[in-house]
Design a protein around this motif. Structure first.
Motif, mmCIF file in Angstrom:
data_model
loop_
_atom_site.group_PDB
_atom_site.id
_atom_site.type_symbol
_atom_site.label_atom_id
_atom_site.label_comp_id
_atom_site.label_asym_id
_atom_site.label_seq_id
_atom_site.Cartn_x
_atom_site.Cartn_y
_atom_site.Cartn_z
ATOM 1 N N CYS A 274 41.379 -20.842 118.236
ATOM 2 C CA CYS A 274 41.746 -19.452 117.535
ATOM 3 C C CYS A 274 41.255 -18.322 118.679
ATOM 4 C CB CYS A 274 40.830 -19.512 116.321
ATOM 5 S SG CYS A 274 40.862 -17.665 115.808
ATOM 6 N N LEU A 275 42.207 -17.502 118.867
ATOM 7 C CA LEU A 275 41.934 -16.402 119.914
ATOM 8 C C LEU A 275 41.593 -15.052 118.959
ATOM 9 C CD1 LEU A 275 44.989 -16.766 122.262
ATOM 10 C CD2 LEU A 275 42.482 -17.363 122.729
ATOM 11 N N LEU A 276 41.150 -15.073 117.759
ATOM 12 C CA LEU A 276 40.729 -14.034 116.877
ATOM 13 C C LEU A 276 39.324 -14.062 116.613
ATOM 14 C CD1 LEU A 276 43.762 -14.162 114.318
ATOM 15 C CD2 LEU A 276 43.673 -12.962 116.652
ATOM 16 N N GLY A 277 38.630 -14.894 117.184
ATOM 17 C CA GLY A 277 37.292 -15.114 116.803
ATOM 18 C C GLY A 277 36.363 -14.351 118.072
ATOM 19 N N CYS A 283 37.871 -17.283 113.858
ATOM 20 C CA CYS A 283 37.864 -16.055 113.206
ATOM 21 C C CYS A 283 37.781 -16.786 111.726
ATOM 22 C CB CYS A 283 39.177 -15.377 113.117
ATOM 23 S SG CYS A 283 40.710 -16.359 112.451
ATOM 24 N N LEU A 284 38.209 -18.168 111.259
ATOM 25 C CA LEU A 284 38.191 -18.797 110.172
ATOM 26 C C LEU A 284 38.875 -18.004 109.062
ATOM 27 C CD1 LEU A 284 34.467 -19.881 109.900
ATOM 28 C CD2 LEU A 284 36.239 -21.032 110.747
ATOM 29 N N ALA A 285 40.047 -17.259 109.458
ATOM 30 C CA ALA A 285 40.766 -16.442 108.435
ATOM 31 C C ALA A 285 42.204 -16.762 108.913
ATOM 32 C CB ALA A 285 40.495 -15.005 108.649
ATOM 33 N N CYS A 286 42.611 -17.488 109.590
ATOM 34 C CA CYS A 286 44.196 -17.606 110.359
ATOM 35 C C CYS A 286 44.583 -18.910 109.865
ATOM 36 C CB CYS A 286 44.427 -17.342 111.604
ATOM 37 S SG CYS A 286 43.589 -18.556 112.720
ATOM 38 N N VAL A 287 45.835 -19.152 110.030
ATOM 39 C CA VAL A 287 46.473 -20.424 109.524
ATOM 40 C C VAL A 287 46.064 -21.616 110.640
ATOM 41 C CG1 VAL A 287 48.750 -20.050 110.810
ATOM 42 C CG2 VAL A 287 48.582 -21.748 108.899
ATOM 43 N N ARG A 300 35.133 -35.724 109.105
ATOM 44 C CA ARG A 300 33.727 -35.963 108.334
ATOM 45 C C ARG A 300 33.756 -36.300 106.873
ATOM 46 N NH1 ARG A 300 33.449 -30.561 110.221
ATOM 47 N NH2 ARG A 300 33.834 -29.862 108.126
ATOM 48 N N ARG A 301 35.143 -36.506 106.468
ATOM 49 C CA ARG A 301 35.122 -36.759 104.841
ATOM 50 C C ARG A 301 34.215 -35.663 104.261
ATOM 51 N NH1 ARG A 301 38.059 -39.888 107.671
ATOM 52 N NH2 ARG A 301 38.847 -41.870 106.777
ATOM 53 N N GLY A 302 34.272 -34.706 104.594
ATOM 54 C CA GLY A 302 33.487 -33.445 103.925
ATOM 55 C C GLY A 302 34.387 -32.407 103.485
ATOM 56 N N PRO A 303 33.580 -31.383 103.148
ATOM 57 C CA PRO A 303 34.423 -30.096 102.625
ATOM 58 C C PRO A 303 34.587 -29.224 104.030
ATOM 59 C CG PRO A 303 31.938 -29.703 102.481
ATOM 60 C CD PRO A 303 32.026 -31.041 103.051
ATOM 61 N N LEU A 304 35.654 -28.141 103.577
ATOM 62 C CA LEU A 304 35.914 -27.361 104.488
ATOM 63 C C LEU A 304 34.725 -26.407 104.743
ATOM 64 C CD1 LEU A 304 38.932 -28.200 103.928
ATOM 65 C CD2 LEU A 304 39.405 -26.042 104.781
ATOM 66 N N PRO A 305 34.460 -25.310 105.735
ATOM 67 C CA PRO A 305 33.522 -24.312 105.854
ATOM 68 C C PRO A 305 33.732 -23.509 104.679
ATOM 69 C CG PRO A 305 34.434 -24.724 107.965
ATOM 70 C CD PRO A 305 35.239 -25.392 107.255
ATOM 71 N N ALA A 306 32.513 -23.194 104.077
ATOM 72 C CA ALA A 306 32.408 -22.008 102.885
ATOM 73 C C ALA A 306 33.018 -20.848 103.308
ATOM 74 C CB ALA A 306 31.014 -22.128 102.536
ATOM 75 N N GLU A 307 32.460 -20.375 104.715
ATOM 76 C CA GLU A 307 33.012 -19.130 105.157
ATOM 77 C C GLU A 307 34.685 -19.232 105.229
ATOM 78 O OE1 GLU A 307 32.742 -15.263 106.399
ATOM 79 O OE2 GLU A 307 31.405 -16.541 105.359
ATOM 80 N N LEU A 308 35.210 -20.093 105.795
ATOM 81 C CA LEU A 308 36.719 -20.310 105.852
ATOM 82 C C LEU A 308 37.284 -19.954 104.357
ATOM 83 C CD1 LEU A 308 39.001 -22.290 107.785
ATOM 84 C CD2 LEU A 308 39.152 -22.337 105.170
ATOM 85 N N LEU A 309 36.864 -20.814 103.365
ATOM 86 C CA LEU A 309 37.157 -20.608 101.907
ATOM 87 C C LEU A 309 37.005 -19.305 101.412
ATOM 88 C CD1 LEU A 309 36.333 -24.187 100.736
ATOM 89 C CD2 LEU A 309 38.465 -23.376 101.381
#
Length: 421
Positions: A274-277, A283-287, A300-309
């Motif tokens: 990502c070139l927006l962070g 940035c955790l806000a782009c596609v 990781r068989r885990g959840p996505l980052p809470a900040e991204l969601l």
């Protein structure tokens, strides 16, 4: 189209002169319409190039001007007949002037890596010797064209790449404003233009190949939408003619593999697509962040980052494009792989997972290497090294998995078609 290079120490300036048959509009990457905004650009090399074979000089110009070339192109030095034939074969453009007595450039023993600092090029870095030259392409302002992408943080990527140089990699930076030739910006006129610095330095570095981080989705699956035949890229021909065959070992790997390899490496904390962070995080806000984080969560068989969601709720444009669009989806194979493994309950991705549920179970093929890549995208001098890495670290696809790749069509997969009827 006519070209003229002006060389001042480590700075190369290219001027383009259009013929009446040339056009200011053209088709760029992914079939998008692009426009030529200005007739000159510069490339600042990290060291003097010294004597440069005319075919390399012409290839560097061709990387910039190709979309707008008409029926012919005139380089500022005569090229070999071998190089001119490669341009004719790939694009039907007559290239000249030709010096029949000019011998083609001989390939050297070293591979150079077009290094972006992203997961894919880092994965390729792991497949090559540590002393491999890594050249990073740094966008810089153009004196005649305004910056229309002030939100893109090109300096962040450079700082991360330079830190990789402090961890045992041979890293250098080429600075260029060539992207400002193209509207919309930022966009390279051609996808291999990132390698323009390595092209001009090929004789200085004794290069015999240029490595790219092209992944399987980009090389063989039309960005995850459908399989394309195992042909040779038009761009492979002029690079080979200039003694710089393309080396694309990651073309046998999906993003699952490149992310997994890169994230687990000594440079994993520096990898950034990502070139927006910022220096600290994407940035955790782009596609692109959504796709990469979904794959990492799947590994990781885990959840996505809470900040991204938090930054991409169900009402966000990126989320709506997934929920309301497709198939086919961009990099659909990676969507299916990620949704089958990441923990997405309670997020907008759960609805997409349920929509794709008939097909997401059969995605284990993405964890193995596509065998034809070794012959199609790895030149013979590097084939044993890459083949050993694949055998030791990845493993080849089975015959059934190869068939899955070669029959991939995200728009018409039978189970998916049934659920969407």
């Amino acid at each position: 189209m006519r070209t003229a290079w002006e060389i001042d120490g480590t700075t190369w300036r290219l001027r383009l002169r259009l013929d009446p048959e040339d056009t200011l509009t053209a088709t760029g990457q992914d079939g998008r319409a692009i426009e030529l905004l200005t007739d000159r650009c510069r490339i600042e090399l990290p060291e003097p190039a010294g004597g440069v074979h005319p075919d390399l000089r012409a290839l560097a110009a061709w990387l910039i001007l190709q979309p707008w070339a008409g029926r012919r192109v005139s380089f500022d030095q005569p090229v070999s007949s071998y190089f001119a034939e490669a341009i004719q074969a790939g694009w039907g453009v007559v290239a000249g002037p030709v010096d029949p007595g000019l011998a083609p450039r001989a390939a050297g023993p070293v591979a150079g890596l077009s290094y972006s600092g992203g997961y894919d090029s880092l994965a390729v870095s792991l497949m090559l010797p540590p002393e491999t030259p890594h050249l990073f392409f740094r966008r810089v302002p153009h004196p005649r064209v305004p910056n229309r992408a002030t939100h893109v943080k090109f300096d962040v990527a450079q700082r991360l790449v330079e830190e990789a140089g402090g961890r045992g990699r041979r890293v250098a930076v080429v600075r260029s404003d060539l992207e400002y030739l193209t509207l919309p910006f930022p966009m390279l006129p051609t996808w291999p233009a990132f390698a323009i610095g390595l092209t001009l330095l090929a004789d200085r570095l004794d290069l015999g190949a240029i490595a790219f981080g092209t992944v399987l989705e980009s090389r063989f699956l039309h960005n995850g939408r459908r399989f394309s035949r195992d042909g040779v890229s038009a761009w492979a021909q002029p690079f080979a003619a200039a003694g710089l065959p393309m080396l694309r070992p990651a073309a046998g790997m999906t993003e699952v593999l490149t992310l997994g390899l890169a994230a687990g490496s000594d440079l994993g904390d520096l990898a950034r697509s990502c070139l927006l962070g910022t220096n600290q995080s994407p940035c955790l806000a782009c596609v692109k962040c959504l796709r990469k984080e979904l794959i990492l969560a799947a590994l990781r068989r885990g959840p996505l980052p809470a900040e991204l969601l938090r930054r991409i709720p169900a009402t966000h444009r990126v989320a709506r494009e997934l929920l309301d669009g497709g198939p086919p989806f961009y990099f659909q194979d990676m969507l299916e792989y990620g949704l089958a493994r990441a923990r997405v309950d309670g997020t907008f991705l759960a609805a997409l997972r349920d929509r794709l549920s008939p097909t997401i179970a059969g995605t284990a093929w993405a964890e193995h290497y596509y065998p034809p890549t070794l012959d199609l995208e790895v030149p013979p001098p590097w084939r044993p090294t890459i083949a050993r890495f694949v055998a030791d670290r990845i493993g080849l696809m089975t015959a059934d998995e190869v068939t899955t790749v070669q029959t991939w069509d995200a728009a018409s997969r039978p189970a998916l078609a049934n659920v969407l009827r």
